[in-house]
Scaffold this motif. Structure first.
Motif, mmCIF file in Angstrom:
data_model
loop_
_atom_site.group_PDB
_atom_site.id
_atom_site.type_symbol
_atom_site.label_atom_id
_atom_site.label_comp_id
_atom_site.label_asym_id
_atom_site.label_seq_id
_atom_site.Cartn_x
_atom_site.Cartn_y
_atom_site.Cartn_z
ATOM 1 N N MET A 1 0.685 -0.791 0.011
ATOM 2 C CA MET A 1 0.170 -0.104 0.120
ATOM 3 C C MET A 1 1.301 1.360 0.183
ATOM 4 O O MET A 1 2.048 1.211 1.215
ATOM 5 N N THR A 2 0.427 1.944 -1.046
ATOM 6 C CA THR A 2 1.343 3.204 -0.629
ATOM 7 C C THR A 2 0.539 4.495 -0.113
ATOM 8 O O THR A 2 -0.261 3.881 -0.591
ATOM 9 N N PHE A 3 1.078 5.440 0.369
ATOM 10 C CA PHE A 3 0.546 7.080 0.651
ATOM 11 C C PHE A 3 0.429 7.980 -0.597
ATOM 12 O O PHE A 3 -0.539 8.367 -0.289
ATOM 13 N N LEU A 4 1.219 8.449 -1.366
ATOM 14 C CA LEU A 4 1.226 9.224 -2.699
ATOM 15 C C LEU A 4 0.067 8.496 -3.780
ATOM 16 O O LEU A 4 1.497 7.646 -4.145
ATOM 17 N N SER A 5 -0.358 8.964 -4.179
ATOM 18 C CA SER A 5 -0.827 8.835 -5.204
ATOM 19 C C SER A 5 -0.457 8.634 -6.569
ATOM 20 O O SER A 5 0.905 10.489 -6.374
ATOM 21 N N PRO A 6 -0.565 7.993 -7.268
ATOM 22 C CA PRO A 6 -0.024 8.229 -8.801
ATOM 23 C C PRO A 6 -0.315 9.482 -9.384
ATOM 24 O O PRO A 6 1.093 9.625 -10.111
ATOM 25 N N ASP A 7 -1.184 9.861 -9.024
ATOM 26 C CA ASP A 7 -1.610 11.034 -9.487
ATOM 27 C C ASP A 7 -1.100 11.873 -9.408
ATOM 28 O O ASP A 7 -0.226 12.792 -10.281
ATOM 29 N N LEU A 8 -0.828 12.239 -8.184
ATOM 30 C CA LEU A 8 -0.145 13.498 -7.936
ATOM 31 C C LEU A 8 1.505 13.476 -7.599
ATOM 32 O O LEU A 8 1.979 14.456 -8.507
ATOM 33 N N LEU A 9 1.946 12.004 -8.226
ATOM 34 C CA LEU A 9 3.459 11.944 -8.384
ATOM 35 C C LEU A 9 3.666 12.462 -10.420
ATOM 36 O O LEU A 9 4.259 12.596 -9.840
ATOM 37 N N ASP A 10 2.453 12.650 -10.747
ATOM 38 C CA ASP A 10 2.354 12.305 -12.106
ATOM 39 C C ASP A 10 2.563 13.858 -12.117
ATOM 40 O O ASP A 10 3.309 14.473 -13.390
ATOM 41 N N ALA B 1 2.494 12.898 8.252
ATOM 42 C CA ALA B 1 2.652 11.511 7.443
ATOM 43 C C ALA B 1 3.629 10.243 8.947
ATOM 44 O O ALA B 1 3.140 9.224 8.560
ATOM 45 N N PHE B 2 4.430 11.421 8.637
ATOM 46 C CA PHE B 2 5.880 10.319 9.737
ATOM 47 C C PHE B 2 5.047 10.643 10.794
ATOM 48 O O PHE B 2 6.086 9.847 12.198
ATOM 49 N N VAL B 3 4.362 11.475 11.568
ATOM 50 C CA VAL B 3 3.733 11.864 12.429
ATOM 51 C C VAL B 3 3.008 10.794 13.695
ATOM 52 O O VAL B 3 2.470 9.804 13.138
ATOM 53 N N PRO B 4 3.455 10.388 14.364
ATOM 54 C CA PRO B 4 2.961 9.038 15.313
ATOM 55 C C PRO B 4 1.297 9.187 15.274
ATOM 56 O O PRO B 4 0.419 9.955 15.642
ATOM 57 N N GLU C 1 10.169 2.503 7.356
ATOM 58 C CA GLU C 1 10.349 1.692 5.919
ATOM 59 C C GLU C 1 9.674 2.110 4.926
ATOM 60 O O GLU C 1 9.291 2.300 3.880
ATOM 61 N N GLN C 2 8.514 2.682 5.634
ATOM 62 C CA GLN C 2 7.243 2.887 4.286
ATOM 63 C C GLN C 2 7.560 4.206 4.738
ATOM 64 O O GLN C 2 7.394 4.818 3.016
#
Length: 381
Positions: A1-10, A41-44, A55-56
């Motif tokens: 499972m990924t956090f950043l969407s492919p559309d956003l990265l595009d 995203a990295f905040v607990p 790792e994620q």
């Protein structure tokens, strides 16, 4: 499972060339990443964040760097400080809470550690940290490579306090942009990684009150939470970011050689055994480096004790990733021919960006010195 969407990265990828060409900061990228929740995203989860593991975050940084290396490298610095906050809190040091709470309140953290000509880097500062008599400090000195300089709201920095009877100490603290006491120089005109806008920052008495002092520790390598927290996340996230450049270079080259034809052999270069060997060798180097980075990130998440090997192994992973990516970009350029020499070719930009990894700590000299001590022990008289 990924956090950043492919559309956003595009979309981020579509802006990378212009950001580089204009030597500008990727404000649109930052806005979209913020809206996507990536800066928290990295905040607990107990602090309100997404609670991704190291790792994620490494995996996401690699994907982001494949889209836009400079954007990824800039955001990387924010994640490092959030990682420091996590480590401080986990170590029972409450000063780290302000980082995690600040990130949730929209703060953007920058990294004010490096100084011109100072090869001690994290282990000793030339900047003065002058006590205010109330537990706070004012900072006086020049910091370089301050990524996110146009947009940061909080700057994590450190300086040297010589005022005590207990000898010199390094003081780590959080500075507020709104309090001033600094000048950001417009001096970021570099070969690559232009979108980070890592301008120099002159600290001219910038003040951190007592509650924003993270730790006061003896200079040098140590297991102090502030030292280990910065060093560990800096090295592993930096390594993951450079992996994205090598991965992208192989992708670009693979696409090109499937259509580029040899007049001599009357076939596409993808069928040429020499070209196949080049790109396969690049992929093999990347595969090994990625495994090294992933294992270190997992051990950070698990709190594994690697003893005295933590620092040299973290440095080794960063170097493995940056060197593998440099090799991958070079093989990609060799495989695709002279067109990659054009500034309009993505491989040209990737080549300029990947070279930044040569200068970021730990460098080759520091790495080999550390491992010589591991293998041979310290130099004897």
């Amino acid at each position: 499972m990924t956090f950043l969407s492919p559309d956003l990265l595009d979309r981020i990828h579509s802006r990378a060339e212009e950001t580089d060409r204009l030597n500008s900061f990727p404000h649109e990228d930052l806005a979209e990443l913020t809206a996507a929740g990536y800066l928290t995203a990295f905040v607990p989860q107990e602090f309100g964040g997404a609670g991704l593991t190291a790792e994620q975050i490494c995996a996401e940084q690699t994907r982001l760097a494949q889209a836009a290396p400079a954007t990824a490298l800039g955001i990387n610095m924010h994640h490092i400080i959030v990682g420091l906050g996590r480590h401080l809190v986990a170590s029972g040091i409450d000063s780290g809470r302000q980082i995690l709470e600040g990130a949730m309140n929209g703060d953007i953290f920058a990294f004010g550690i490096s100084e011109p000509g100072n090869d001690l880097v994290l282990f000793g500062s030339m900047t003065e940290a002058r006590p205010d008599g109330e537990g706070g400090y004012s900072f006086h000195g020049l910091k370089v490579f301050t990524s996110l300089s146009p947009v940061w709201t909080k700057l994590m920095t450190f300086g040297r306090d010589d005022s005590g009877d207990d000898g010199p100490h390094s003081v780590f603290a959080i500075l507020d942009r709104e309090r001033g006491g600094f000048t950001v120089r417009d001096d970021w005109d570099t070969l690559g990684m232009r979108g980070t806008q890592s301008n120099s920052t002159m600290l001219e008495g910038a003040h951190a009150p007592a509650e924003q002092v993270l730790q006061r520790v003896e200079p040098g390598p140590s297991k102090e939470p502030v030292i280990f927290g910065i060093f560990s996340y800096f090295e592993v996230f930096l390594a993951a970011t450079y992996l994205g450049i090598g991965n992208r270079a192989i992708e670009v080259a693979a696409e090109k050689v499937k259509t580029r034809r040899s007049v001599l052999h009357q076939d596409v270069y993808a069928n040429d055994p020499d070209i196949r060997w080049r790109l396969a060798s690049a992929a093999l180097r990347m595969n090994s480096a990625a495994a090294e980075v992933t294992l270190l990130a997992r051990d950070l998440d698990a709190g594994r004790d690697r003893g005295d090997l933590w620092y040299p192994q973290l440095s080794a992973a960063k170097n493995a990733a940056s060197e593998a990516s440099l090799y991958a970009v070079e093989q990609a350029i060799r495989s695709t021919g002279g067109s990659s020499y054009s500034n309009s070719n993505e491989l040209s930009r990737l080549y300029r960006d990947v070279l930044a990894g040569l200068f970021q700590p730990s460098d080759q000299e520091s790495l080999h010195s550390s491992w010589a001590n591991v293998v041979l022990g310290p130099i004897t008289e």
